[in-house]
Design an enzyme around this catalytic site. Structure first.
Site, mmCIF file in Angstrom:
data_model
loop_
_atom_site.group_PDB
_atom_site.id
_atom_site.type_symbol
_atom_site.label_atom_id
_atom_site.label_comp_id
_atom_site.label_asym_id
_atom_site.label_seq_id
_atom_site.Cartn_x
_atom_site.Cartn_y
_atom_site.Cartn_z
ATOM 1 N N CYS A 7 0.635 -1.077 0.068
ATOM 2 C CA CYS A 7 0.027 -0.230 -0.040
ATOM 3 C C CYS A 7 0.987 1.229 -0.091
ATOM 4 C CB CYS A 7 -0.991 0.103 1.146
ATOM 5 S SG CYS A 7 -2.054 -1.248 1.239
ATOM 6 N N GLY A 33 -0.104 -0.035 -4.993
ATOM 7 C CA GLY A 33 -1.354 -0.541 -4.932
ATOM 8 C C GLY A 33 -2.359 -0.058 -5.603
ATOM 9 N N ASN A 107 -0.021 1.757 5.940
ATOM 10 C CA ASN A 107 0.594 0.685 4.995
ATOM 11 C C ASN A 107 1.359 -0.495 5.915
ATOM 12 O OD1 ASN A 107 3.872 0.775 3.113
ATOM 13 N ND2 ASN A 107 2.303 -0.863 2.999
ATOM 14 N N GLY A 108 1.064 -1.658 5.652
ATOM 15 C CA GLY A 108 1.598 -2.497 6.783
ATOM 16 C C GLY A 108 0.675 -3.958 7.153
ATOM 17 N N TYR A 253 12.265 -4.867 -5.121
ATOM 18 C CA TYR A 253 11.257 -4.982 -6.004
ATOM 19 C C TYR A 253 10.102 -3.612 -5.693
ATOM 20 C CZ TYR A 253 6.630 -6.621 -7.678
ATOM 21 O OH TYR A 253 5.555 -6.941 -8.282
#
Ligand code: SF4
Length: 458
Positions: A7, A33, A107-108, A253
């Site tokens: 995210c 995302g 985010n997480g 990535y």
């Protein structure tokens, strides 16, 4: 690559057009995302929210910005990890309580989501989603009467896992990074954004600050809470529990190559991993190519270190969205033929070294080798710029279970045969660390040792 992105979060304080800036920032975080997007904005009295499924550019049109006026905002782009892929789980979450509204973008992934949710339900909280983010919001709300700062500090002491948070009330934005800094979060300044005064921006990656024509100030530190309101900037450290262990896959990535995370430029990290890979696993060949997008930096590093020329070799179709329909499993596996194609004139009759960022299930790699051979490659030497992924992630990245990870179930030679390459090598874990020159990372998916203890996915 079989990992899915996670995210992206953004927070804006003190800009005349906080929603528009959030929109720019989220667009530049779109790679993190693509399932849903949302922006919450305060006009000083009320928080307004718009969110929906889809890309940022699909979710917002001009009319939405008419309803999203104000100088304080948080925004989110989502790829589902915890919680299902439904509109109920789209972020930011907004709740209005007796003392006012709170909106939250996360985010997480929390590893103690279930006991916390149970505890909150037992004390009367109700939930509208299956997202762990709503648990964080309810925890903040529970102690909000002690003041926002105390409520956030209390909440941080209860939650475990990975989190980069952007929280807002009507007049304040707060950024939080978990004690291990597993997910990135940085701070920037936008000059003259409101009546000549500077605005602040919090974002998952520095490329989002650039997209708002802002200036990068610094990374939020592991375990740091940063509060931005009319009194300026205040930082609180939860020092006793912090140890930096940022997700190494952010560099391999996830992150955009033009971002800089914790002082390390992402593209530079990829070059260096490619260079080490060339030193560790040399092979005679005519050209080096990289699998777009994240394999390219490592391929350029490999080429530079080995003296073998870098050529483009593979083209990616950038216009395939998450909603692209591949009805059967076989068609889904063949998706790579739609996504990637080879440039025959770069490859025909050549011995080719192809660099990818990882091998997860092995399906994509096998198809990739087929594409290269079909384009006339005489030999295909597969090199991977991350170590073998043997363990799943439960800190915010959607990975297959252990028995679907090819490096967990197969030896190197078996994988080589499976993907049909002439040779195969992964960078060693020591080599990855050497490329960074420091060991301050979560490497759980390679080693099975995670910064935060949790029941294992199998
Ligand atoms: S387990 Fe792997 S993907 Fe998950 S946070 Fe750690 S390094 Fe990143």
């Amino acid at each position: 690559m079989g990992f899915h992105d996670e995210c992206g979060v953004v927070g804006i304080y003190g800009a005349e057009n906080a929603a528009a800036l959030s929109y720019f920032a989220l667009t530049s975080l779109q790679h993190r995302g693509q399932e849903s997007a949302g922006i919450a904005v305060s006009d000083g009295e009320t928080i307004h929210l718009h969110k929906d499924m889809g890309l940022v550019s699909d979710v917002f049109d001009k009319d939405h910005f008419e309803d999203l006026k104000g100088s304080v905002a948080v925004g989110h782009v989502r790829y589902a990890t915890a919680g299902g892929r439904t509109i109920e789980n789209a972020q930011p979450f907004l709740n209005t309580f007796k003392l006012g509204g709170i909106a939250l973008a996360h985010n997480g992934q929390l590893v103690n989501y279930e006991p916390l949710r149970e505890m909150l339900e037992d004390s009367g909280s109700t939930f509208s989603s299956t997202s762990d983010t709503e648990v964080i919001l309810k925890l903040i709300a529970r102690s909000y009467k002690k003041g926002l700062e105390a409520a956030v500090v209390n909440t941080i002491q209860l939650i475990k896992g990975s989190y980069a948070l952007c929280i807002m009330t009507e007049d304040t934005v707060i950024g939080v990074r978990d004690p291990n800094g597993i997910r990135p979060l940085c701070l920037g300044k936008i000059a003259g954004a409101h009546n000549g005064k500077d605005a602040y921006i919090l974002a998952s990656e520095s490329c989002a600050i650039d997209s708002c024509n802002g200036e990068f100030v610094r990374d939020i530190e592991p375990g740091e809470i940063i509060i931005i309101n009319k009194n300026g900037l205040k930082s609180i450290h939860l020092e006793e529990r912090t140890k930096k262990q940022t997700c190494i896959f952010e560099y391999v990535y996830f992150a955009r190559p033009d971002s800089v995370i914790d002082g390390i430029p992402v593209q530079e990290a990829r070059y260096r991993m490619g260079k080490v890979l060339a030193e560790e696993s040399p092979v005679e060949a005519d050209v080096v190519i990289g699998v777009p997008d994240s394999g390219i930096g490592a391929a350029q590093g490999y080429a530079r270190a080995s003296g073998i020329p870098y050529v483009t070799g593979i083209i990616k179709n950038k216009y395939i969205g998450r909603t692209f329909i591949a009805p059967t499993q076989k068609e889904r596996e063949n998706m790579v033929f739609v996504k990637l194609n080879a440039i025959r004139s770069d490859l025909e009759g050549k011995r080719v070294i192809v660099i990818d960022d990882s091998i997860v299930r092995g399906t994509t790699s096998r198809r990739l080798v087929q594409i290269l051979r079909r384009a006339g490659a005489k030999e295909v030497h597969f090199r991977v710029s991350s170590s073998p992924v043997k363990f799943p992630c439960y800190l915010g990245i959607d990975t297959p279970s252990k028995n679907e990870l090819i490096s967990s179930t197969h030896e190197l030679e078996e994988i080589r045969k499976e993907i049909g390459a002439d040779s195969l090598a992964f960078i060693s874990l020591e080599g990855m660390i050497k490329a960074f020159g420091e060991d301050t990372f979560c490497k759980g998916c390679f080693s099975g040792e995670y910064p935060v203890a949790c029941a294992r996915k199998v």
